[in-house]
Design an enzyme around this catalytic site. Sequence first.
Site, PDB file in Angstrom:
ATOM      1  N   GLU A 131      89.536  -0.039  68.999  1.00 53.71           N
ATOM      2  CA  GLU A 131      88.260   0.142  68.279  1.00 53.71           C
ATOM      3  C   GLU A 131      87.307  -0.997  68.623  1.00 53.71           C
ATOM      4  O   GLU A 131      86.099  -0.791  68.748  1.00 53.71           O
ATOM      5  CB  GLU A 131      88.479   0.231  66.768  1.00 53.71           C
ATOM      6  N   TRP A 135      85.786   0.059  71.636  1.00 56.49           N
ATOM      7  CA  TRP A 135      84.647   0.972  71.480  1.00 56.49           C
ATOM      8  C   TRP A 135      83.365   0.184  71.195  1.00 56.49           C
ATOM      9  O   TRP A 135      82.285   0.557  71.641  1.00 56.49           O
ATOM     10  CB  TRP A 135      84.908   1.984  70.354  1.00 56.49           C
ATOM     11  N   TRP A 166      65.741  21.467  68.913  1.00 51.21           N
ATOM     12  CA  TRP A 166      65.931  20.898  67.574  1.00 51.21           C
ATOM     13  C   TRP A 166      64.999  21.586  66.591  1.00 51.21           C
ATOM     14  O   TRP A 166      63.956  22.115  66.983  1.00 51.21           O
ATOM     15  CB  TRP A 166      65.624  19.388  67.576  1.00 51.21           C
ATOM     16  N   ASN A 220      84.109   5.623  58.805  1.00 45.22           N
ATOM     17  CA  ASN A 220      83.866   6.171  60.140  1.00 45.22           C
ATOM     18  C   ASN A 220      84.103   7.680  60.218  1.00 45.22           C
ATOM     19  O   ASN A 220      83.305   8.417  60.797  1.00 45.22           O
ATOM     20  CB  ASN A 220      84.747   5.460  61.167  1.00 45.22           C
ATOM     21  N   TRP A 256      69.249  13.942  66.416  1.00 48.44           N
ATOM     22  CA  TRP A 256      70.135  12.817  66.095  1.00 48.44           C
ATOM     23  C   TRP A 256      69.353  11.549  65.776  1.00 48.44           C
ATOM     24  O   TRP A 256      69.834  10.684  65.027  1.00 48.44           O
ATOM     25  CB  TRP A 256      71.160  12.560  67.210  1.00 48.44           C
ATOM     26  N   TRP A 313      75.634   7.916  67.305  1.00 45.65           N
ATOM     27  CA  TRP A 313      74.865   9.157  67.103  1.00 45.65           C
ATOM     28  C   TRP A 313      74.855  10.019  68.350  1.00 45.65           C
ATOM     29  O   TRP A 313      74.941  11.240  68.273  1.00 45.65           O
ATOM     30  CB  TRP A 313      73.450   8.849  66.613  1.00 45.65           C
TER      31      TRP A 313
END
Length: 485
Positions: free
Chosen positions: A267, A270, A298, A333, A351, A374
């Site tokens: 993590e 990430w 969108w 998360n 987003w 996102w």
Amino acid sequence: MTDKIIILWLRQDLRLKDNPALVAASSYPILPIYINDTTATYQTGSASRWWLHHSLKKLQDSLKGNLSFYQGDPQEVLLNLLQRFSVQGVYWNRCYEPFQIDRDKKIKTSLKMKGLDIKSFNGSLLFEPWDVLKNDGSPYKVFTPFYKNGCLSRPAPRKPLDVPQGLNLLKDKESFLLEKFDFLPHHAWSKKLENHWEIGEEAAQKRLYDFIDHDLRHYKKGRDFPAQKTTSRLSPYLHFGEVSPNQVWYAAQTQKPDDNLIHFLSELGWREFSYYLLYHFPHLPHQNFNPKFDAFPWIEAPSFLEKWQKGKTGYPIVDAGMRELWQTGSMHNRVRMIVGSFLVKNLRLHWRQGASWFWDCLVDADCANNSAGWQWVAGSGADASPYFRIFNPVTQGQKFDPEGSYTYHHVPELKNLPIRYLFNPWEAPQDVLEKAGVILGKTYPFPLVNLQQSRKEALEAFKTLSSQISGSTPNFPQGIQHRCP
Ligand SMILES: Cc1cc2nc3c(=O)[nH]c(=O)nc-3n(C[C@H](O)[C@H](O)[C@H](O)COP(=O)(O)OP(=O)(O)OC[C@H]3O[C@@H](n4cnc5c(N)ncnc54)[C@H](O)[C@@H]3O)c2cc1C
């Protein structure tokens, strides 16, 4: 030893331990400074301003009152200091947001031309983004090869540094008082955050070792269950640099090398990947990483957005997450992924509208992690969740909050509804609703959209992309707020 001073420009490294710039400056008298940069092209979010205010207060205490505050254009602030102090150099730890990189480069060049010793250090990443490249010299775009072949095959990250002894710290008598910065949000909402967080370097260390001693051993299984509070909750401390990733990386490795540890370290990987992407693809906060999404149809629906923001979508796990965010300045998360998928896929809102709201409300709002997070959810990012993977908020709730304690807590108007209907109250028989004191449309909303229908429409919208030529004009809804960097 010399009488000349080093200006230590503190930014997102609000700590004394493992602070490379501080260590490098320690043989000189040091003027530690913080500049509220009014030239920034973006606004810091409300929750972050609240955190920053308290974080600076804590750092001021650790430096025994020797932190000097300024406001304005950092270059002008520094030039002004050069006129009033005998300065050997200016040291700082690097920031990686595109706007800060541009600003720092300009400042570095202009101060170097004045013959000053200007040094920057890595205080916030395990690996420098420019050091990790594929064999052909290009940047990685997929997480696993980035982390395994790129990061883990390199020499191990730097070990954490101690606080230097015998620091000679100076204070500028002409500097601001922290209270003069207009950081604290004016609404009472920020008061609520105080119940949920302890801020500062000491609190970060406490959080780190609490996590390592108690929760790390349950991390792999527990990390997906919001009610279990098994994750580290270190993200705001990492964002503001109250703890460094190196400290976390090495502290975690004092524990048994099992799957929990491997998963936790990945993590942090990430986090590195998000910063890496932002460095190599500086348009990440604004533009689709995958330009195919520029033509995505969108929808513009301010009322949908408002209901999502307020946690009134009629989908209890989504509403629980959005209310957790509002109440605590954070969100688990797993739930970030659920509410994100709901916004982008079921409501089909851009987003960036979600990113903007997170930016304002999260205490860990972070340009790299938020933009990458996102874009991952939207399917437009690097190594993203495919757009056709649409989280079902009912089954996600049932799976990851099986006893409902997270959802009951944040959506108390459903607290008497049996777990069987907690995530799908509209399917509950009338007598069950009555017994639980739930009146749909009155005490709790009807679902904002139909799940099956909105899923079908999202997939149809996605299909239109395969016929689009990439690189067309981005289809941003009008009136979208651009608050994040
Ligand atoms: C839509 C969306 C938006 C997000 N916005 C942010 C943000 O603004 N700031 C932020 O710090 N994180 C963001 N994340 C990533 C992640 O949700 C948080 O880092 C995590 O929930 C923080 O909780 P923790 O500290 O308990 O994490 P832990 O599980 O304990 O992980 C340890 C650390 O690893 C890093 N990390 C964990 N997961 C991720 C991830 N998916 N991506 C990048 N780094 C990660 C964080 O620094 C975290 O503190 C976002 C994720 C999504 C899906």
